[in-house]
Scaffold this active site. Structure first.
Site, PDB file in Angstrom:
ATOM      1  N   CYS A   1       0.204   2.118   6.562  1.00  0.00           N
ATOM      2  CA  CYS A   1       0.426   0.714   6.890  1.00  0.00           C
ATOM      3  C   CYS A   1       0.506  -0.054   5.577  1.00  0.00           C
ATOM      4  O   CYS A   1      -0.142   0.301   4.593  1.00  0.00           O
ATOM      5  CB  CYS A   1      -0.679   0.164   7.783  1.00  0.00           C
ATOM      6  SG  CYS A   1      -2.336   0.243   7.065  1.00  0.00           S
TER       7      CYS A   1
ATOM      8  N   HIS B   1      -9.031   3.898  -1.549  1.00  0.00           N
ATOM      9  CA  HIS B   1      -7.625   3.525  -1.371  1.00  0.00           C
ATOM     10  C   HIS B   1      -7.181   2.797  -2.635  1.00  0.00           C
ATOM     11  O   HIS B   1      -7.265   1.573  -2.733  1.00  0.00           O
ATOM     12  CB  HIS B   1      -7.502   2.637  -0.139  1.00  0.00           C
ATOM     13  CG  HIS B   1      -6.143   2.099   0.131  1.00  0.00           C
ATOM     14  ND1 HIS B   1      -4.982   2.632  -0.404  1.00  0.00           N
ATOM     15  CD2 HIS B   1      -5.754   1.049   0.918  1.00  0.00           C
ATOM     16  CE1 HIS B   1      -3.943   1.938   0.037  1.00  0.00           C
ATOM     17  NE2 HIS B   1      -4.384   0.977   0.824  1.00  0.00           N
TER      18      HIS B   1
ATOM     19  N   CYS C   1       0.810  -1.224   0.000  1.00  0.00           N
ATOM     20  CA  CYS C   1       0.000   0.000   0.000  1.00  0.00           C
ATOM     21  C   CYS C   1       0.840   1.269   0.000  1.00  0.00           C
ATOM     22  O   CYS C   1       0.351   2.334  -0.369  1.00  0.00           O
ATOM     23  CB  CYS C   1      -0.941   0.002   1.200  1.00  0.00           C
ATOM     24  SG  CYS C   1      -2.189  -1.304   1.141  1.00  0.00           S
TER      25      CYS C   1
END
Length: 388
Positions: free
Chosen positions: A374, A344, A87
């Site tokens: 994260c 996201h 990510c």
């Protein structure tokens, strides 16, 4: 060592899965951002493109960064490389690009990210390889070290909620707050300066201008948020307290002093500190806490010195645990909402958040910003910037 300056920071508005960006090939979508970043400048001034992308498969395979360059107005002489830090992929792309210009190896580099979660669904590369008999990323040595473990962000998010004693009510209130802040930001034009408008398709297939994040629920209520079904039978998280699947692209221009002169531009911000750490890959999502503490310690700053924070809302338990452990002021966190409302887009989220952070700092006439994510594998990046 030289400095790395952020000269321009832009992103597309997020698209829902199967939504307005469904017709865009990810390389072409990323090229829209590259073209916007280049603007009227001589394209030959740009020396490299470092692009984050998580699901490097199908339309995002074979070095999507280079493919995006070839789909853009950049000349063939501009190379490109694709980064996978899960990510945090495009935040890491920013770190690589910043380090390159700080070292003086290059003067002007674009850091970017792209992810079409509609066209290349999350987990598809692993699932197709497994089903085709090509094996798993989990090696025998890894399996011996983590016997019986199936690494899962969903499990990690629930572990975070339990470890940091975060109730479902607290998670629901946070998720609702993200929607409220994002809606207010969109209505107030807070995102206008950072968004690259592109042509999208409405539900009937007609072309429309896409410049508003499609995941924002302008009519969200706390009651409706609380009523959403739990992701796990004995869990605390729901889809309303988790990041939305999203299509999008984003990017920033990084330049040193020589690059600023070549571009003839004033910088928006200066990269002050860059940190990345690894921690427990099972709980997976708590590394931003210690990464933040390490980054602050390296600079001699305290949490109160930072004016605005962007902590990626992979799940509501992540920023809430981060707040609890760092003691940061909640009023400074994700002031325009986060991934729960805005989406996201995995590999694009790093430079997407940076675009929002830099523009928010400058609009509010604030100085210091901190961004952290994260990441799968128990990783986290932190970037501290100074708005100029």
């Amino acid at each position: 060592m030289g400095e790395a300056y952020i000269v321009k920071a832009r992103r597309t508005a997020g698209g829902r899965k199967g939504g307005r960006l469904r017709d865009w090939h990810p390389a072409d979508l990323a090229a829209q951002v590259l073209d916007d970043l280049v603007g009227a400048h001589d394209p030959a001034l740009f020396e490299d493109v470092v692009m984050g992308c998580v699901s490097q498969f199908g339309q995002q395979s074979t070095n999507v960064a280079r493919n995006a360059v070839l789909a853009s107005k950049l000349p063939e002489s501009v190379p490109g490389t694709t980064v996978d830090r899960q990510c945090g992929s495009s935040q890491q792309a920013l770190h690589f690009a910043a380090a390159t210009v700080m070292a003086g190896v290059m003067d002007v580099v674009i850091a970017a990210g792209v992810e079409s979660m509609t066209r290349v669904p999350m987990g598809l590369p692993f699932k197709l390889a497994r089903d085709a008999g090509a094996g798993s990323y989990m090696s025998p040595a890894m399996a011996r070290r983590y016997p019986g473990i199936q690494f899962s962000q969903f499990t990690g998010a629930e572990m975070m909620a339990r470890k940091y004693d975060l109730s479902k009510d607290a998670l629901d209130e946070y998720g609702f707050g993200s929607q409220v802040k994002a809606a207010a930001a969109a209505r107030g034009g807070a995102f206008d300066a950072e968004i690259v408008p592109v042509v999208g398709l409405d539900s009937e297939g007609a072309e429309v201008e896409h410049r508003v994040d499609e995941g924002i629920r302008f009519d969200a209520t706390l009651e409706a948020t609380r009523a959403v079904k739990l992701l796990a039978e004995d869990g605390r998280l729901t889809a309303a307290t988790s990041s939305q699947i999203c299509d999008g692209a984003s990017g920033v221009i990084l330049a040193n002093a020589a690059g600023l002169k070549k571009l003839g531009m004033e910088p928006m911000a200066r990269v002050h500190q860059m940190t990345v750490i690894g921690e427990d890959p099972v709980i997976m999502l708590e590394a931003p806490i210690n990464a933040t503490k390490r980054a602050l310690a390296k600079t001699g700053m305290t949490i109160d010195d930072i004016d605005l924070f962007e902590v990626n809302e992979a799940f509501a338990s992540v920023p809430l645990a981060w707040l609890k452990e760092t003691g940061a002021d909640p009023a400074k966190l994700n002031v325009h909402g986060g991934a729960i409302a805005l989406g996201h887009p995995l590999g694009a989220s790093g430079t997407k958040l940076m675009a929002t952070l830099v523009h928010a700092l400058r609009a509010r006439r604030k100085r210091w910003g901190l961004q952290t994510m994260c990441e799968g594998g128990g990783l986290a990046n932190v970037t501290i910037v100074e708005a100029l």
